[in-house]
Design an enzyme around this catalytic site. Structure first.
Site, mmCIF file in Angstrom:
data_model
loop_
_atom_site.group_PDB
_atom_site.id
_atom_site.type_symbol
_atom_site.label_atom_id
_atom_site.label_comp_id
_atom_site.label_asym_id
_atom_site.label_seq_id
_atom_site.Cartn_x
_atom_site.Cartn_y
_atom_site.Cartn_z
ATOM 1 N N ASP A 66 22.099 -13.504 -2.933
ATOM 2 C CA ASP A 66 21.781 -12.232 -3.582
ATOM 3 C C ASP A 66 20.599 -12.348 -4.537
ATOM 4 O O ASP A 66 20.157 -13.446 -4.873
ATOM 5 C CB ASP A 66 23.018 -11.690 -4.325
ATOM 6 C CG ASP A 66 23.800 -12.783 -5.048
ATOM 7 O OD1 ASP A 66 23.226 -13.840 -5.335
ATOM 8 O OD2 ASP A 66 24.997 -12.573 -5.327
ATOM 9 N N ASN B 154 36.448 -10.443 -10.957
ATOM 10 C CA ASN B 154 37.041 -9.308 -10.226
ATOM 11 C C ASN B 154 37.174 -9.613 -8.733
ATOM 12 O O ASN B 154 37.468 -8.723 -7.948
ATOM 13 C CB ASN B 154 36.206 -8.035 -10.449
ATOM 14 C CG ASN B 154 34.771 -8.183 -9.941
ATOM 15 O OD1 ASN B 154 34.413 -9.217 -9.370
ATOM 16 N ND2 ASN B 154 33.956 -7.164 -10.135
ATOM 17 N N HIS C 161 34.700 -10.715 -6.773
ATOM 18 C CA HIS C 161 33.502 -10.520 -5.944
ATOM 19 C C HIS C 161 32.996 -11.838 -5.370
ATOM 20 O O HIS C 161 33.168 -12.898 -5.972
ATOM 21 C CB HIS C 161 32.394 -9.748 -6.687
ATOM 22 C CG HIS C 161 31.654 -10.501 -7.744
ATOM 23 N ND1 HIS C 161 31.131 -9.899 -8.874
ATOM 24 C CD2 HIS C 161 31.310 -11.803 -7.858
ATOM 25 C CE1 HIS C 161 30.510 -10.795 -9.611
ATOM 26 N NE2 HIS C 161 30.601 -11.958 -9.022
ATOM 27 N N GLU D 200 31.290 -6.160 -4.755
ATOM 28 C CA GLU D 200 32.251 -5.794 -5.789
ATOM 29 C C GLU D 200 33.484 -5.138 -5.147
ATOM 30 O O GLU D 200 33.406 -4.684 -3.996
ATOM 31 C CB GLU D 200 31.600 -4.799 -6.760
ATOM 32 C CG GLU D 200 30.307 -5.284 -7.404
ATOM 33 C CD GLU D 200 30.525 -6.317 -8.517
ATOM 34 O OE1 GLU D 200 31.569 -6.994 -8.540
ATOM 35 O OE2 GLU D 200 29.637 -6.452 -9.362
HETATM 36 C C1 F6R Z 1 25.784 -15.694 -7.462
HETATM 37 C C2 F6R Z 1 26.836 -14.859 -6.917
HETATM 38 C C3 F6R Z 1 28.076 -14.535 -7.696
HETATM 39 C C4 F6R Z 1 28.631 -15.725 -8.497
HETATM 40 C C5 F6R Z 1 29.889 -15.324 -9.264
HETATM 41 C C6 F6R Z 1 30.413 -16.449 -10.121
HETATM 42 O O1 F6R Z 1 24.720 -15.847 -6.554
HETATM 43 O O2 F6R Z 1 26.693 -14.378 -5.844
HETATM 44 O O3 F6R Z 1 29.056 -14.081 -6.803
HETATM 45 O O4 F6R Z 1 28.913 -16.779 -7.629
HETATM 46 O O5 F6R Z 1 29.596 -14.231 -10.097
HETATM 47 O O6 F6R Z 1 29.481 -16.740 -11.117
HETATM 48 P P1 F6R Z 1 29.675 -17.983 -12.090
HETATM 49 O O7 F6R Z 1 29.539 -19.216 -11.252
HETATM 50 O O8 F6R Z 1 28.520 -17.863 -13.075
HETATM 51 O O9 F6R Z 1 31.011 -17.840 -12.718
#
Ligand code: F6R
Length: 234
Positions: free
Chosen positions: A67, A135, A137, A142
């Site tokens: 992303d 959440n 995701h 989301e």
């Molecule tokens: C990042 C992504 C997100 C993260 C998720 C966890 O490219 O796609 O889904 O993997 O938000 O983030 P952290 O590792 O910072 O807790």
């Protein structure tokens, strides 16, 4: 699905780097799906070290990231392109043209989404690394009414904006939209590796053992034939 528990972030990162590194050794021209965020930083550090020690050669590896924020160019320190350059790409012998992220500044975002979907599908991801949001995701998919199948533009959930604001000066600076691989795009990867720290214990439990529902996007991983989860207890 294999779930492996580790006792620290260091242990989780070492195993994660071991699995990513093994993929590169087994198939030197593999396609790695990569993630940003706090979870993979330790693994990327280890991959850099192994590259420096001559243990890993990334010269034929291709990468596709999950992303990118809308409205941030690759030169913006908050962009995911910048993060990947800082944490990994500029420190290993990967060719820049073999590293791909969605273009968050594309003038025609619909065309960019279609282009990125075609790119990921045509390359074919051998191993997709994922983190998980509080959440549930994955990528920036989301909680929603359905599982989005393809690369698309998404409005970030309030909770995601809040969680990610730790990396911005002010919460108002966090982009409110992103381009992300869809759930369908992610599920096409041959293998999936999800890493999660102790703050994700509750949502991980829900995602791996609860009902499969787009309200917990990561729950779809129960349907993938080759998922490894590394959970660090501390
Ligand atoms: C990042 C992504 C997100 C993260 C998720 C966890 O490219 O796609 O889904 O993997 O938000 O983030 P952290 O590792 O910072 O807790």
């Amino acid at each position: 699905m294999r779930v492996i528990e580790k006792n620290s972030y260091e242990e989780m990162s070492a195993l994660c780097a071991g699995i990513l590194g093994a993929q590169v050794l087994i198939k030197p021209d593999c396609v790695l799906g990569l993630a940003t965020g706090s979870s993979p930083i330790g693994a990327y550090e280890r991959l850099v070290r192994q590259g420096e020690e001559g243990l890993l050669d990334f010269s034929r590896v291709r990468t596709v990231n999950l992303d990118e924020y809308c409205g941030l160019s690759g030169e913006d320190p908050q962009s995911y392109r910048y993060f990947m350059e800082e944490q990994l790409f500029s420190k290993i012998n990967i060719k820049k043209e073999n590293t791909h992220l969605p273009d968050g500044c594309a003038a025609d975002m619909e065309a960019e989404c279609a282009h990125y979907e075609r790119l990921v599908s045509s390359l074919g991801v051998d191993l997709q690394l994922l983190g998980i949001g509080h959440n549930g995701h994955i990528g920036f998919n989301e909680p929603a009414g359905d599982f989005p199948s393809k690369v698309h533009r998404v409005a970030l959930a309030e909770s995601t904006i809040k969680a990610n604001s730790r990396l911005f000066a002010r919460v108002e600076d966090v982009p409110t939209q992103a381009v992300t691989m869809g759930i369908g795009t992610i599920m096409k990867a041959k293998k999936i590796l999800l890493i999660a720290g102790p703050d994700k214990e509750a949502i991980l439990h829900e995602a791996l053992e609860g009902p499969i529902t787009p309200q917990v996007p990561a729950s779809v991983l129960q349907l993938h034939p080759d998922v490894t989860v590394i959970f660090s207890r501390k």
